[in-house]
Write an enzyme that holds these catalytic residues in place. Structure first.
Site, short mmCIF file in Angstrom:
data_model
loop_
_atom_site.label_atom_id
_atom_site.label_comp_id
_atom_site.label_asym_id
_atom_site.label_seq_id
_atom_site.Cartn_x
_atom_site.Cartn_y
_atom_site.Cartn_z
N ASP A 234 -20.60 73.86 6.70
CA ASP A 234 -19.31 74.32 7.10
C ASP A 234 -18.91 75.75 6.67
O ASP A 234 -18.31 76.61 7.36
CB ASP A 234 -18.64 73.38 8.10
CG ASP A 234 -19.49 72.81 8.68
OD1 ASP A 234 -20.43 72.30 9.40
OD2 ASP A 234 -18.61 71.55 8.97
N GLU B 14 20.31 67.30 6.09
CA GLU B 14 21.99 67.11 6.10
C GLU B 14 22.81 68.56 5.63
O GLU B 14 23.39 69.28 6.47
CB GLU B 14 22.34 66.13 4.48
CG GLU B 14 22.27 64.87 5.38
CD GLU B 14 20.48 64.29 4.41
OE1 GLU B 14 20.77 63.12 5.00
OE2 GLU B 14 20.14 65.83 4.61
N TRP C 107 -16.93 74.99 19.02
CA TRP C 107 -16.05 73.15 18.79
C TRP C 107 -16.16 72.96 19.57
O TRP C 107 -16.91 72.96 20.62
CB TRP C 107 -14.60 74.33 18.72
CG TRP C 107 -14.73 75.19 17.31
CD1 TRP C 107 -14.19 76.65 18.42
CD2 TRP C 107 -13.97 75.59 16.49
NE1 TRP C 107 -14.25 77.75 17.45
CE2 TRP C 107 -13.50 77.07 16.14
CE3 TRP C 107 -14.07 74.12 15.40
CZ2 TRP C 107 -13.71 77.39 14.60
CZ3 TRP C 107 -13.49 74.86 14.07
CH2 TRP C 107 -13.25 75.61 13.73
N GLY D 81 -17.08 64.50 7.06
CA GLY D 81 -17.93 63.96 7.79
C GLY D 81 -18.65 62.69 7.73
O GLY D 81 -17.26 62.56 7.02
N ARG E 170 -3.26 69.16 9.58
CA ARG E 170 -2.91 69.82 7.78
C ARG E 170 -1.60 70.45 7.26
O ARG E 170 -1.44 69.43 5.42
CB ARG E 170 -4.44 70.59 7.20
CG ARG E 170 -5.47 70.32 7.85
CD ARG E 170 -6.55 71.96 7.81
NE ARG E 170 -7.91 71.29 7.93
CZ ARG E 170 -9.05 72.50 8.03
NH1 ARG E 170 -8.42 73.45 7.44
NH2 ARG E 170 -9.76 71.80 8.51
N HIS F 47 17.88 69.81 1.56
CA HIS F 47 17.79 68.92 2.91
C HIS F 47 18.53 69.19 4.49
O HIS F 47 19.32 69.33 4.53
CB HIS F 47 18.19 67.34 2.02
CG HIS F 47 17.41 67.30 1.25
ND1 HIS F 47 17.36 65.91 0.26
CD2 HIS F 47 16.03 67.95 0.35
CE1 HIS F 47 16.69 66.10 -0.98
NE2 HIS F 47 15.94 66.73 -0.65
#
Length: 377
Positions: A198, A50, A168, A300, A182, A48
């Site tokens: 796609d 800390e 694009w 979409g 993502r 973590h």
């Protein structure tokens, strides 16, 4: 310097992590107005924030103040409790942005620190800290994933040309940020229409590569996903690192399921809606049981419309590129049947606007649905 200055530094560190289902946490250790150690939680199973900061500080942590974006944990999980580590290191003061909503921690970390004689102060930049971990707070409160709809369209509201070409819409800066989204999501989800149009990989592609990949989900009521689709190929080649979940209805063909299922690819069946589509509410329950705290819907217009109509969407991220392509048949970010009158339009709340190179990101929140929590920003 003020406590807010150091906490902002800790918050910036927190956003470097790829932590689901854990929260993103940053920690800065300060003594005599100097940073002696800092760190962030990189991903689940790793130390973590800390612990990272204490390891860097070493003996210099004694007598320091720890600025932490979330209450230090007090229980054993995959890693030891951070509250105990701060006590052993000799930290004399802990400034935390916000209480941990996890019932296993909530308040007990602060109490353990106080029992050890450490000064504890809370609420510094609490709103900002809640927003950094809005998905974690939402999940802990509702036990349901936080759903973000992400789309990229031209100035005239098209996500692709009339021929389906979409590469694009936005520039490299916006796309790089989208891949970071993502990587920090619990799952990325598309519909089968996006797969057929796609053939996306659905992975988070960053440089350097992120330490984890999100769970990739294809909503495919009739199991039309080709067995040689890129998303399926990657799952079979990297079953541990890039798992794929294909969600079908109970009526889907068993032979198609056999053709798809295998290493790294799981097919689950859920109830249907009245239109024979996957019941998204049932899917969210399944994901919650798997500790998926956030879902990035990156598909979409039909899939976006499904989540909005079911009142399952919580946040919208709409990139707009300064391009005009026209076309009455070109797809748009939200399709479905639509509304009949302007008075019925969904009005987003708490709007913000940012620039990514030539592109603009409009960010906002959907009105709370049944049982939703509200994370102020």
């Amino acid at each position: 310097m003020s406590d807010e200055v150091w906490m902002r530094r800790a918050l910036r560190l927190a956003t470097k992590g790829f932590a689901p289902p854990n929260p993103m946490v940053g920690c800065v250790l300060v003594k005599n107005e100097q940073v002696v150690g800092e760190g962030y939680h990189s991903f689940a199973g790793q130390p973590h924030a800390e612990i990272e900061a204490l390891n860097k500080a070493g003996a210099a942590a004694a007598g320091a103040t720890a600025y932490v974006t979330l209450e230090p944990c007090s229980h054993w999980g995959k890693t030891p409790p951070c509250a105990e580590a701060l006590i052993r290191a000799g930290v004399v003061r802990v400034v935390a942005a916000v209480l941990d909503p996890n019932p296993r921690v909530s308040g007990s970390g602060f109490q353990r620190l106080r029992d050890a004689g450490i000064r504890v102060e809370t609420g510094v930049l609490e709103r900002e800290a809640r927003r950094v971990n809005e998905a974690f707070f939402h999940f802990q409160t509702t036990r349901s994933p936080f759903v973000t709809i992400k789309s990229a369209s031209t100035l005239d509201g098209k996500v692709a040309t009339r021929t389906g070409d979409s590469r694009w819409v936005t520039g490299e800066t916006a796309r790089r940020y989208a891949h970071r989204l993502r990587a920090q999501a619990g799952a990325v989800l598309v519909g089968v229409g996006t797969v057929l149009a796609d053939n996306p990989k659905l992975t988070a592609r960053l440089h350097p590569p992120p330490p984890r990949q999100p769970l990739r989900i294809i909503v495919d009521s009739g199991l039309r996903t080709p067995p040689d689709a890129e998303a399926v190929r990657i799952a079979r080649e990297q079953p541990a690192g890039s798992p794929l979940l294909i969600v079908a209805t109970e009526q889907a063909d068993l032979n198609r399921e056999r053709a798809l299922a295998g290493d790294g690819v799981e097919v689950v069946r859920v109830p249907t809606t009245g239109q024979g589509r996957v019941d998204l509410t049932s899917l969210m329950r399944i994901l919650a049981e798997r500790q998926v705290i956030s879902v990035l819907v990156d598909g979409g217009g039909e899939m976006n419309a499904g989540f909005i109509e079911a009142r399952l969407a919580h946040k919208a991220l709409f990139f707009v590129a300064p391009k005009i392509i026209g076309g009455r048949d070109a797809p748009t970010p939200v399709e479905g049947p639509g509304i009949e009158t302007m008075s019925d339009a969904v009005r987003l709340l708490r709007i913000s606007v940012r620039r990514f190179g030539p592109d603009v990101l409009v960010e906002g929140y959907f009105p709370p649905g049944p049982g939703d929590s509200v994370v102020e920003s």
